[in-house]
Structures are given as C-alpha cells and as structure tokens.
Design a protein around this motif. Structure first.
Motif, PDB file in Angstrom:
ATOM      1  N   LEU A  48       0.717  -1.142  -0.086  1.00 19.04           N
ATOM      2  CA  LEU A  48      -0.019  -0.073  -0.086  1.00 19.04           C
ATOM      3  C   LEU A  48       1.014   1.269  -0.013  1.00 19.04           C
ATOM      4  O   LEU A  48       0.464   2.260  -0.717  1.00 19.04           O
ATOM      5  CB  LEU A  48      -0.790   0.055   1.162  1.00 19.04           C
ATOM      6  N   GLU A  49       1.922   1.134   0.876  1.00 14.49           N
ATOM      7  CA  GLU A  49       2.785   2.389   0.938  1.00 14.49           C
ATOM      8  C   GLU A  49       3.415   2.728  -0.538  1.00 14.49           C
ATOM      9  O   GLU A  49       3.336   3.845  -1.003  1.00 14.49           O
ATOM     10  CB  GLU A  49       3.937   2.262   1.880  1.00 14.49           C
ATOM     11  N   THR A  50       3.945   1.627  -1.180  1.00 11.97           N
ATOM     12  CA  THR A  50       4.547   1.812  -2.653  1.00 11.97           C
ATOM     13  C   THR A  50       3.401   2.417  -3.510  1.00 11.97           C
ATOM     14  O   THR A  50       3.736   3.470  -4.272  1.00 11.97           O
ATOM     15  CB  THR A  50       5.161   0.591  -3.094  1.00 11.97           C
ATOM     16  N   PHE A  51       2.235   1.976  -3.455  1.00 14.88           N
ATOM     17  CA  PHE A  51       0.932   2.688  -4.210  1.00 14.88           C
ATOM     18  C   PHE A  51       0.831   4.090  -3.895  1.00 14.88           C
ATOM     19  O   PHE A  51       0.657   5.010  -4.749  1.00 14.88           O
ATOM     20  CB  PHE A  51      -0.025   1.437  -4.142  1.00 14.88           C
ATOM     21  N   ARG A  52       0.851   4.423  -2.598  1.00 12.76           N
ATOM     22  CA  ARG A  52       0.524   5.662  -2.307  1.00 12.76           C
ATOM     23  C   ARG A  52       1.584   6.735  -2.736  1.00 12.76           C
ATOM     24  O   ARG A  52       1.197   7.754  -3.126  1.00 12.76           O
ATOM     25  CB  ARG A  52       0.487   5.673  -0.830  1.00 12.76           C
ATOM     26  N   VAL A  53       2.738   6.191  -2.566  1.00 11.74           N
ATOM     27  CA  VAL A  53       3.771   6.955  -2.921  1.00 11.74           C
ATOM     28  C   VAL A  53       3.829   7.310  -4.377  1.00 11.74           C
ATOM     29  O   VAL A  53       4.068   8.481  -4.989  1.00 11.74           O
ATOM     30  CB  VAL A  53       5.240   6.496  -2.462  1.00 11.74           C
ATOM     31  N   THR A  54       3.766   6.265  -5.362  1.00 17.90           N
ATOM     32  CA  THR A  54       3.893   6.293  -6.690  1.00 17.90           C
ATOM     33  C   THR A  54       2.550   7.022  -7.042  1.00 17.90           C
ATOM     34  O   THR A  54       2.738   8.010  -8.003  1.00 17.90           O
ATOM     35  CB  THR A  54       3.882   5.034  -7.231  1.00 17.90           C
ATOM     36  N   PHE A  55       1.432   6.926  -6.738  1.00 18.37           N
ATOM     37  CA  PHE A  55       0.073   7.735  -7.184  1.00 18.37           C
ATOM     38  C   PHE A  55       0.390   9.182  -6.781  1.00 18.37           C
ATOM     39  O   PHE A  55      -0.201   9.990  -7.838  1.00 18.37           O
ATOM     40  CB  PHE A  55      -1.060   6.978  -6.371  1.00 18.37           C
ATOM     41  N   LYS A  56       0.931   9.529  -5.554  1.00 20.65           N
ATOM     42  CA  LYS A  56       0.916  10.785  -5.287  1.00 20.65           C
ATOM     43  C   LYS A  56       2.085  11.366  -6.330  1.00 20.65           C
ATOM     44  O   LYS A  56       1.756  12.607  -6.760  1.00 20.65           O
ATOM     45  CB  LYS A  56       1.419  10.880  -3.783  1.00 20.65           C
ATOM     46  N   ARG A  57       3.047  10.820  -6.571  1.00 23.09           N
ATOM     47  CA  ARG A  57       4.224  11.364  -7.527  1.00 23.09           C
ATOM     48  C   ARG A  57       3.661  11.458  -8.869  1.00 23.09           C
ATOM     49  O   ARG A  57       3.832  12.515  -9.592  1.00 23.09           O
ATOM     50  CB  ARG A  57       5.365  10.384  -7.424  1.00 23.09           C
ATOM     51  N   ILE A  58       2.691  10.786  -9.418  1.00 23.09           N
ATOM     52  CA  ILE A  58       2.228  10.577 -10.621  1.00 23.09           C
ATOM     53  C   ILE A  58       1.062  11.687 -10.742  1.00 23.09           C
ATOM     54  O   ILE A  58       0.832  12.573 -11.645  1.00 23.09           O
ATOM     55  CB  ILE A  58       1.894   9.333 -11.246  1.00 23.09           C
ATOM     56  N   VAL A  59       0.028  11.500  -9.827  1.00 20.75           N
ATOM     57  CA  VAL A  59      -1.314  12.148 -10.055  1.00 20.75           C
ATOM     58  C   VAL A  59      -1.334  13.322  -9.270  1.00 20.75           C
ATOM     59  O   VAL A  59      -1.791  14.296  -9.570  1.00 20.75           O
ATOM     60  CB  VAL A  59      -2.436  11.225  -9.562  1.00 20.75           C
ATOM     61  N   PRO A  63      -4.230   8.736  -2.968  1.00 20.63           N
ATOM     62  CA  PRO A  63      -5.265   7.922  -3.560  1.00 20.63           C
ATOM     63  C   PRO A  63      -6.562   8.136  -2.746  1.00 20.63           C
ATOM     64  O   PRO A  63      -7.813   8.610  -3.388  1.00 20.63           O
ATOM     65  CB  PRO A  63      -4.944   6.692  -3.287  1.00 20.63           C
ATOM     66  N   ALA A  64      -6.436   8.321  -1.388  1.00 19.21           N
ATOM     67  CA  ALA A  64      -7.689   8.850  -0.694  1.00 19.21           C
ATOM     68  C   ALA A  64      -8.177  10.189  -0.862  1.00 19.21           C
ATOM     69  O   ALA A  64      -9.535  10.386  -1.215  1.00 19.21           O
ATOM     70  CB  ALA A  64      -7.336   8.636   0.951  1.00 19.21           C
ATOM     71  N   ALA A  65      -7.358  11.219  -1.212  1.00 21.58           N
ATOM     72  CA  ALA A  65      -7.851  12.565  -1.361  1.00 21.58           C
ATOM     73  C   ALA A  65      -8.413  12.529  -2.799  1.00 21.58           C
ATOM     74  O   ALA A  65      -9.245  13.256  -3.080  1.00 21.58           O
ATOM     75  CB  ALA A  65      -6.636  13.400  -1.353  1.00 21.58           C
ATOM     76  N   TYR A  66      -7.768  11.679  -3.681  1.00 26.60           N
ATOM     77  CA  TYR A  66      -8.294  11.666  -5.042  1.00 26.60           C
ATOM     78  C   TYR A  66      -9.477  11.194  -5.109  1.00 26.60           C
ATOM     79  O   TYR A  66     -10.409  11.781  -5.901  1.00 26.60           O
ATOM     80  CB  TYR A  66      -7.171  10.746  -6.064  1.00 26.60           C
ATOM     81  N   ARG A  67      -9.751  10.084  -4.616  1.00 33.40           N
ATOM     82  CA  ARG A  67     -11.228   9.507  -4.455  1.00 33.40           C
ATOM     83  C   ARG A  67     -12.245  10.451  -3.781  1.00 33.40           C
ATOM     84  O   ARG A  67     -13.158  10.974  -4.148  1.00 33.40           O
ATOM     85  CB  ARG A  67     -11.231   8.314  -3.566  1.00 33.40           C
ATOM     86  N   SER A  68     -11.856  11.107  -2.824  1.00 33.79           N
ATOM     87  CA  SER A  68     -12.570  12.143  -2.119  1.00 33.79           C
ATOM     88  C   SER A  68     -12.923  13.227  -2.913  1.00 33.79           C
ATOM     89  O   SER A  68     -13.940  13.935  -3.083  1.00 33.79           O
ATOM     90  CB  SER A  68     -11.807  12.606  -0.880  1.00 33.79           C
ATOM     91  N   ASN A  69     -12.029  14.005  -3.558  1.00 32.85           N
ATOM     92  CA  ASN A  69     -12.122  14.954  -4.445  1.00 32.85           C
ATOM     93  C   ASN A  69     -13.079  14.720  -5.726  1.00 32.85           C
ATOM     94  O   ASN A  69     -13.788  15.309  -6.084  1.00 32.85           O
ATOM     95  CB  ASN A  69     -10.877  15.441  -4.971  1.00 32.85           C
ATOM     96  N   PHE A  70     -12.910  13.466  -6.264  1.00 31.75           N
ATOM     97  CA  PHE A  70     -13.592  12.887  -7.307  1.00 31.75           C
ATOM     98  C   PHE A  70     -14.889  12.755  -6.949  1.00 31.75           C
ATOM     99  O   PHE A  70     -15.907  13.436  -7.886  1.00 31.75           O
ATOM    100  CB  PHE A  70     -13.096  11.573  -7.927  1.00 31.75           C
TER     101      PHE A  70
END
Length: 75
Positions: A48-59, A63-70
C-alpha cells in the motif's frame, strides 16, 4: 553510430504497463469503494505504501484524497 533517440522497446513496454496500472487504479478509486490496499494489490503494487507514494508522485495527490475529490466533484 546510434540512430534516433527512441527508447528501447522493453522500456516503452514497461512505461505502458505502468500507465495502465495507474489508469486502472484511478478508475477503481472513481468507481468503487474498494479498500486502498485491495486496489494496490489488484493493480500490481507490492505494498500500500508503494502505491500511495507512486500515485502521489504521478497524480499529485494521495489515492484517498483523489477519491474524495472525485466524489465531491460528482455531486
């Protein structure tokens, strides 16, 4: 002499696979209530940590904020 500056085919394939994983993660965040850990696993991230870091770097957001904002922009 080296012709052109195109990346090697294997490099392009890795980039495409990475892009597809990130796109899939964004879709899952937008369309489901699947837990972040499950999304990370289903998209091929080791943790999960790798996903979070990668997602934040790219997007640019977690991920949680992305979902909430969407979701808040949908209303």
């Amino acid at each position: 002499a080296r012709r052109g500056s195109s990346p090697p085919v294997h490099s392009m394939m890795l980039t495409r696979a990475f892009d597809e994983r990130m796109f899939r993660a964004q879709e899952m965040l937008e369309e489901s209530d699947t837990a972040l850990g499950q999304i990370a696993e289903q998209c091929g991230y080791q943790s999960l940590e790798t996903f979070r870091v990668t997602f934040k770097r790219i997007v640019g957001t977690s991920p949680a904020a992305y979902r909430s904002n969407f979701r808040s922009n949908e209303k």
